[in-house]
Design a protein around this motif. Structure first.
Motif, short mmCIF file in Angstrom:
data_model
loop_
_atom_site.label_atom_id
_atom_site.label_comp_id
_atom_site.label_asym_id
_atom_site.label_seq_id
_atom_site.Cartn_x
_atom_site.Cartn_y
_atom_site.Cartn_z
N ALA A 255 -59.21 66.90 106.23
CA ALA A 255 -59.64 67.81 105.06
C ALA A 255 -58.61 67.67 104.11
CB ALA A 255 -59.20 69.37 105.66
N TYR A 288 -58.00 67.93 110.84
CA TYR A 288 -58.81 69.15 110.63
C TYR A 288 -59.30 69.41 111.97
CZ TYR A 288 -62.74 72.23 109.51
OH TYR A 288 -63.69 73.32 109.34
N VAL A 305 -58.17 74.95 99.26
CA VAL A 305 -58.72 73.90 100.24
C VAL A 305 -59.83 73.29 99.26
CG1 VAL A 305 -60.26 73.47 102.13
CG2 VAL A 305 -58.34 75.13 102.25
N LEU A 311 -64.64 74.64 105.81
CA LEU A 311 -63.04 75.24 105.71
C LEU A 311 -62.71 75.79 104.62
CD1 LEU A 311 -60.22 75.03 107.18
CD2 LEU A 311 -59.92 72.63 105.84
#
Length: 325
Positions: A255, A288, A305, A311
């Motif tokens: 991520a 992630y 994010v 996510l």
């Protein structure tokens, strides 16, 4: 109550082991303080006698289940007496190597912080008397680094006792994404420490499934319930594996997040790549996995994010839920 019963059973066992002749129920009742206090003369007549007989039979059965060999002997005048011969209850010498002694020493340090210092110290003294080598110090650190497992949560001791005695509990629990705590009815299975935090694994009756709870999020007092467990306790309880999966330890993806400079050091420690963006922000690539959204929410406005989109959406939904209260 569990500690009081354990003390009563210990005193009964010591009486039965220490006598050279069988002791009658009357003699045991007058010799053991717990019985004297509970069934003192004039407190209940025949009903008190019946209560004592029931308690004594339960205590005797509990000691036998724990492995104590108790003999029942009838005297010439027909009176029944009880004793536990030492030769029938003698254990083999206890031998521990350095690693086993170190593990016991670490456990003792945990109990010292959990208001069980006296019991831990006494247990180690008994182990040394039973054969622990004199050149092995259970409290000594075996290595350059000494592991430390702190126990600061008030919920630790009642939950430890509830796990041992298989007693359901009720406590108020605040999730990371909730503004207020909620009551949880739990059948506690095991306690484990992972990265400086204690966790409880058990069966959540309200949700009908296994759950893991972080002790630092338990608010108020842990209350015990007298009912029995409704589901069997698993042979293996994977507390650490569950928590690790929530923290993204088993991640197979990455991520991309933006993190405020000088904050989020746990995230920085996990990052596989870090790039300075300027204006007080850095860009991090982190593993992630399941539960990463709940962890990121704990950092509040210091984290944004960037991707993946799912996510980002999960984090936004959690933040909105907290804002609504």
């Amino acid at each position: 109550m569990a500690i009081a019963k354990a003390e009563r059973l210990m005193n009964l066992a010591l009486c039965l082991l220490g006598t050279r002749r069988p002791l009658s129920k009357r003699e045991l009742r007058d010799s053991i303080e717990a019985y004297v206090e509970t069934f003192r003369a004039g407190a209940g007549g025949t009903g008190s006698d019946d209560s004592f007989n029931r308690m004594f039979e339960r205590d005797k059965d509990d000691l036998r289940e724990l492995g104590l060999v108790i003999e029942t002997v009838e005297s010439l005048d027909g009176e029944i007496g009880y004793l536990a011969r030492r030769d029938s209850n003698r254990l083999p010498p206890i031998t521990l190597d350095a690693e086993e002694a170190a593990a016991l020493g670490l456990a003792a340090k945990v109990w010292q912080q959990a208001r069980l210092a006296g019991a831990a110290s006494g247990a180690l003294q008994k182990l040394r008397a039973a054969g622990l080598p004199e050149d092995v110090d259970p409290y000594e650190a075996h290595g350059a680094l000494e592991p430390r497992i702190p126990v600061h949560e008030a919920a630790f001791e009642p939950l430890m006792l509830a796990c041992r005695d298989r007693r359901p509990v009720v406590f108020d629990y605040r999730k990371a994404t909730a503004a207020r705590p909620e009551p949880r009815h739990v059948e506690p299975w095991a306690l484990e420490c992972w990265r400086g935090h204690w966790y409880l694994a058990g069966f959540d009756r309200d949700r009908g499934a296994e759950r893991v709870f972080r002790l630092s999020r338990i608010t108020g007092r842990v209350r015990s319930r007298g009912a029995a467990f409704t589901v069997p306790v698993p042979d293996v309880v994977t507390v650490r594996e569950t928590v690790a999966s929530w923290a993204g330890e088993t991640a197979d993806r990455s991520a991309l997040i933006r993190l405020r400079t000088g904050s989020g050091y746990p995230l920085r420690a996990k990052a596989t790549a870090v790039r300075e963006l300027g204006d007080g922000w850095d860009e991090l690539e982190i593993p992630y996995g399941h539960g990463l959204d709940a962890w990121l929410v704990e950092f509040g406005p210091d984290v944004v994010v960037l991707e993946p989109a799912e996510l980002r959406a999960d984090v936004v939904d959690r933040l909105r839920a907290v804002a609504k209260g």
